[in-house]
Scaffold this motif. Structure first.
Motif, PDB file in Angstrom:
ATOM      1  N   ASN A 104     -18.554  -3.011  -5.901  1.00 17.04           N
ATOM      2  CA  ASN A 104     -17.585  -1.935  -4.594  1.00 17.04           C
ATOM      3  C   ASN A 104     -16.437  -2.795  -4.893  1.00 17.04           C
ATOM      4  O   ASN A 104     -16.560  -3.613  -4.569  1.00 17.04           O
ATOM      5  CB  ASN A 104     -18.050  -2.423  -3.685  1.00 17.04           C
ATOM      6  N   SER A 105     -15.644  -2.973  -5.879  1.00 18.46           N
ATOM      7  CA  SER A 105     -14.566  -3.949  -5.862  1.00 18.46           C
ATOM      8  C   SER A 105     -12.905  -3.222  -5.733  1.00 18.46           C
ATOM      9  O   SER A 105     -12.836  -2.004  -5.289  1.00 18.46           O
ATOM     10  CB  SER A 105     -14.267  -3.250  -7.175  1.00 18.46           C
ATOM     11  N   TRP A 106     -12.114  -4.252  -5.461  1.00 18.72           N
ATOM     12  CA  TRP A 106     -11.013  -3.691  -4.980  1.00 18.72           C
ATOM     13  C   TRP A 106     -10.046  -4.390  -6.145  1.00 18.72           C
ATOM     14  O   TRP A 106     -10.217  -5.156  -6.631  1.00 18.72           O
ATOM     15  CB  TRP A 106     -10.536  -4.859  -2.916  1.00 18.72           C
ATOM     16  N   GLY A 107      -8.855  -3.759  -5.539  1.00 17.88           N
ATOM     17  CA  GLY A 107      -7.769  -3.807  -6.358  1.00 17.88           C
ATOM     18  C   GLY A 107      -6.543  -4.551  -6.195  1.00 17.88           C
ATOM     19  O   GLY A 107      -7.383  -4.928  -5.182  1.00 17.88           O
ATOM     20  N   GLN A 108      -5.101  -5.316  -6.801  1.00 19.35           N
ATOM     21  CA  GLN A 108      -5.579  -6.678  -6.375  1.00 19.35           C
ATOM     22  C   GLN A 108      -3.754  -6.674  -5.202  1.00 19.35           C
ATOM     23  O   GLN A 108      -3.329  -7.269  -4.303  1.00 19.35           O
ATOM     24  CB  GLN A 108      -4.098  -7.714  -7.722  1.00 19.35           C
ATOM     25  N   GLY A 109      -3.447  -4.704  -5.883  1.00 20.04           N
ATOM     26  CA  GLY A 109      -2.723  -4.533  -4.097  1.00 20.04           C
ATOM     27  C   GLY A 109      -0.832  -3.949  -4.999  1.00 20.04           C
ATOM     28  O   GLY A 109      -0.997  -5.373  -5.884  1.00 20.04           O
ATOM     29  N   THR A 110      -0.709  -3.431  -4.392  1.00 22.57           N
ATOM     30  CA  THR A 110       0.652  -3.189  -5.390  1.00 22.57           C
ATOM     31  C   THR A 110       1.462  -2.544  -4.082  1.00 22.57           C
ATOM     32  O   THR A 110       1.385  -2.180  -2.739  1.00 22.57           O
ATOM     33  CB  THR A 110       0.842  -2.147  -6.458  1.00 22.57           C
ATOM     34  N   GLU A 111       2.626  -3.484  -4.248  1.00 27.45           N
ATOM     35  CA  GLU A 111       3.909  -3.335  -2.839  1.00 27.45           C
ATOM     36  C   GLU A 111       5.283  -2.403  -2.597  1.00 27.45           C
ATOM     37  O   GLU A 111       4.780  -2.208  -4.260  1.00 27.45           O
ATOM     38  CB  GLU A 111       4.667  -4.577  -3.224  1.00 27.45           C
ATOM     39  N   VAL A 112       4.898  -1.656  -1.923  1.00 26.97           N
ATOM     40  CA  VAL A 112       5.514  -0.269  -1.866  1.00 26.97           C
ATOM     41  C   VAL A 112       5.917  -0.739  -0.813  1.00 26.97           C
ATOM     42  O   VAL A 112       6.578  -0.685   0.087  1.00 26.97           O
ATOM     43  CB  VAL A 112       4.763   1.330  -1.332  1.00 26.97           C
ATOM     44  N   THR A 113       7.901  -0.459  -1.297  1.00 25.56           N
ATOM     45  CA  THR A 113       8.810  -0.928   0.138  1.00 25.56           C
ATOM     46  C   THR A 113       9.718   0.404  -0.528  1.00 25.56           C
ATOM     47  O   THR A 113      10.433   0.875  -0.763  1.00 25.56           O
ATOM     48  CB  THR A 113       9.858  -2.001  -0.760  1.00 25.56           C
ATOM     49  N   VAL A 114       9.980   1.077   1.222  1.00 27.67           N
ATOM     50  CA  VAL A 114      11.299   2.173   1.137  1.00 27.67           C
ATOM     51  C   VAL A 114      11.683   2.155   2.434  1.00 27.67           C
ATOM     52  O   VAL A 114      11.732   1.787   3.371  1.00 27.67           O
ATOM     53  CB  VAL A 114       9.630   4.103   1.647  1.00 27.67           C
ATOM     54  N   SER A 115      12.731   2.644   1.688  1.00 24.75           N
ATOM     55  CA  SER A 115      14.083   1.952   2.429  1.00 24.75           C
ATOM     56  C   SER A 115      14.797   2.979   2.889  1.00 24.75           C
ATOM     57  O   SER A 115      14.366   4.471   3.282  1.00 24.75           O
ATOM     58  CB  SER A 115      15.248   1.040   1.657  1.00 24.75           C
ATOM     59  N   SER A 116      15.676   2.961   4.399  1.00 26.08           N
ATOM     60  CA  SER A 116      16.010   3.835   5.087  1.00 26.08           C
ATOM     61  C   SER A 116      17.167   4.206   4.374  1.00 26.08           C
ATOM     62  O   SER A 116      18.028   3.446   3.597  1.00 26.08           O
ATOM     63  CB  SER A 116      15.955   3.712   6.383  1.00 26.08           C
TER      64      SER A 116
END
Length: 122
Positions: A110-122
Motif C-alpha cells: 500500500n504505497s503513496w506518491g510524494q504529492g503534487t501541489e494544486v493551487t487555484v487562484s480566484s
C-alpha cells in the motif's frame, strides 16, 4: 513499490488540470488506485478511487467535476479536474494497493506518491 505523481500547478478558477501517477516496481497486480488531497491545516481525505475493473468512487467535493481513470497496462492512474475552485487548493496524493514480488515471495503493498501541489487562484 513506488508511486510518482505529476501534473499539479497553478490554475485560475474554472480551469482544468490533469494529474497522473505511475507505479513502478516488481508489481504483480494493483487493486485499487486513488487520489487523496490534504488542504492546509486539514487531514488527508479521499477524493476518488478506482478498482482494477474500473469501478469508481467519488467524494462529494469531486462529484461531477473530477474524473478518475486508469491504464492497467501502464500502472497509471489519472485525475482529470475540471471547473476548479479556490477551495480545491491542496496537495494531491495518489495511493495504490496490490501485490508485488520480493524475491521469490509475493507480498502486499500500500504505497503513496510524494504529492503534487494544486493551487487555484480566484
Amino acid at each position: 513499490v513506488q508511486l510518482q505523481a505529476s501534473g499539479g500547478g497553478l490554475v485560475q478558477a474554472g480551469g482544468s488540470l490533469r494529474l497522473s501517477c505511475v507505479a513502478s516496481g516488481s508489481i504483480l497486480t494493483i487493486n485499487v488506485m486513488g487520489w487523496y488531497r490534504q488542504l492546509p491545516g486539514k487531514q488527508r481525505e479521499l477524493i476518488a478511487s478506482i478498482t482494477r475493473g474500473g469501478d469508481t468512487n467519488y467524494a462529494n467535493a469531486a462529484m461531477d467535476r473530477f474524473t478518475i481513470s486508469r491504464d492497467n497496462a501502464k500502472n497509471t492512474v489519472y485525475l482529470q479536474m475540471n471547473s476548479l475552485k479556490p477551495e480545491d487548493t491542496a496537495v494531491y496524493y495518489c495511493n495504490a494497493d496490490g501485490k508485488y514480488w520480493s524475491g521469490d515471495y509475493l507480498r502486499v503493498f500500500n504505497s503513496w506518491g510524494q504529492g503534487t501541489e494544486v493551487t487555484v487562484s480566484s
